[in-house]
Scaffold this motif. Structure first.
Motif, mmCIF file in Angstrom:
data_model
loop_
_atom_site.group_PDB
_atom_site.id
_atom_site.type_symbol
_atom_site.label_atom_id
_atom_site.label_comp_id
_atom_site.label_asym_id
_atom_site.label_seq_id
_atom_site.Cartn_x
_atom_site.Cartn_y
_atom_site.Cartn_z
ATOM 1 N N LEU A 231 1.116 -1.193 -0.397
ATOM 2 C CA LEU A 231 0.105 0.022 -0.283
ATOM 3 C C LEU A 231 1.213 1.593 0.140
ATOM 4 O O LEU A 231 2.010 1.381 1.025
ATOM 5 C CB LEU A 231 -1.210 -0.111 1.156
ATOM 6 C CG LEU A 231 -2.035 1.151 1.487
ATOM 7 C CD1 LEU A 231 -2.529 1.435 0.305
ATOM 8 C CD2 LEU A 231 -1.946 1.076 3.027
ATOM 9 N N ARG A 257 -0.826 -0.601 -4.104
ATOM 10 C CA ARG A 257 -2.429 -0.165 -3.835
ATOM 11 C C ARG A 257 -1.825 1.449 -3.725
ATOM 12 O O ARG A 257 -1.212 1.673 -3.130
ATOM 13 C CB ARG A 257 -3.177 -0.871 -3.998
ATOM 14 C CG ARG A 257 -4.218 0.262 -2.959
ATOM 15 C CD ARG A 257 -5.738 -0.343 -2.512
ATOM 16 N NE ARG A 257 -6.689 0.642 -1.801
ATOM 17 C CZ ARG A 257 -7.593 0.898 -2.430
ATOM 18 N NH1 ARG A 257 -7.337 0.622 -2.807
ATOM 19 N NH2 ARG A 257 -8.763 2.191 -1.798
ATOM 20 N N GLU A 280 -7.441 2.085 5.078
ATOM 21 C CA GLU A 280 -6.299 1.201 4.123
ATOM 22 C C GLU A 280 -5.450 -0.049 4.527
ATOM 23 O O GLU A 280 -4.725 -0.943 4.325
ATOM 24 C CB GLU A 280 -6.049 2.602 3.362
ATOM 25 C CG GLU A 280 -6.276 3.050 2.457
ATOM 26 C CD GLU A 280 -7.483 2.373 1.341
ATOM 27 O OE1 GLU A 280 -6.301 1.257 1.361
ATOM 28 O OE2 GLU A 280 -8.390 2.605 1.059
#
Length: 310
Positions: A231, A257, A280
């Motif tokens: 991430l 991501r 997240e």
């Protein structure tokens, strides 16, 4: 939240504090240059822990209550900071951890994922870069903002008298304004954090040693080897590592991501973006489907071994 404790790691002592269930998956927070654990806000750590994670924050060497060295003469290099993160996992009895690194800590997390892939269950990179701001051989990465470059050219902020608590707090408040994005700076909050960091530090001036260390093999060419779920959280108004640095990381790490943090600069995530940050990080560090399609805890989603409880 547990009390702070010192753990012997690689010939130094690192001060560690944990939040949440010791049997839950480990979430290791790796701070930026000159930043003690205090900059990982208590409430942010508690919110992550309430999501079923064993959150670990620590003072890197030369910050907080960890081992410090005389200012201006660090007897270690960047590889030692990397070794400290790995050694800390060993000291905690953690087979692997979900890493969350910011700025310099994000660089350490990238190197850890490349050189010690079995220790990394997932990787979250905040306000960091695959190579640093612009420069020779890196024309694809945007340079720091013109305003920040001009400030550096003028010599930057004059260091404070590190023995003067109020002067040090004011220095960090000015720094927050320098690196913040378009979100307002909560000076009272920064003063509280900086004051606690000063109070806990054995040698406040020693944190500046982080700017003098060398070493650390660049790993940009090897980012494609990273297999851990990744991430990238990046402020849209980062003056040091503009948003293109986050985009580069997301391109070069397979399957990464990228999530923009609107208005955030080069700083620890302020409360305005915590909802996004927490959601997240919990998502990337959660259980993932097994190849057979059934949901289970993956090998990387281990917590602390049952016989070792922090």
């Amino acid at each position: 939240m547990t009390t702070e404790r010192l753990l012997p790691v690689n010939g130094v002592e690192l001060c560690v504090q944990t939040f949440g269930d010791p049997a839950a998956p480990v979430l290791l927070l790796i701070g930026g240059a000159e930043a003690s654990m205090d900059w990982w806000d208590d409430e942010l750590c508690e919110r992550l822990a309430s999501g079923g994670r064993h959150v670990v924050r620590y003072d890197t060497r030369d910050t907080g209550r960890s081992t410090t060295f005389p200012p201006g003469a660090p007897p270690y290099d960047a590889d030692a900071l990397l070794g400290d993160a790995v050694g800390l996992l060993d000291a905690l009895g953690a087979q692997a951890a979900h890493l969350v690194g910011i700025s310099m800590g994000g660089g350490l997390a990238q190197r850890l994922a490349v050189h010690h892939p079995a220790r990394v269950a997932s990787l979250t990179l905040i306000a960091t870069s695959p190579a640093g701001p612009g420069g020779p051989g890196r024309p694809d990465l945007p340079p720091m903002s013109a305003e920040l470059a001009a400030r550096f050219a003028e010599g930057g902020d004059e260091p404070p008298d590190w023995a003067d608590r109020e002067a040090v707090i004011a220095y960090y408040v000015r720094g927050e304004h320098t690196y913040a994005g378009t979100l307002p700076v909560d000076e009272q909050r920064i003063r509280r954090i900086a004051g606690r960091a000063w109070d806990r530090s054995a040698s406040p001036a020693s944190a500046q040693n982080h700017w003098q260390i060398e070493g650390g093999e660049p790993v940009r060419a090897r980012l494609g080897e990273i297999a851990a779920p990744t991430l990238v959280l990046h402020g849209t108004a980062d003056p040091l590592f503009p948003y293109g640095h986050g985009e580069a990381l997301a391109r070069e790490i397979p399957g990464a991501r990228l999530v923009p943090l609107d208005g955030m600069g080069h700083q620890m995530p302020p409360p305005e973006v915590w909802d996004t940050v927490v959601a997240e990080i919990l998502a990337i560090s959660g259980p993932r489907p097994s190849p057979s399609g059934t949901s289970r805890q993956q090998a990387g989603d281990v917590g602390v071994r049952r016989e070792v409880r922090p």
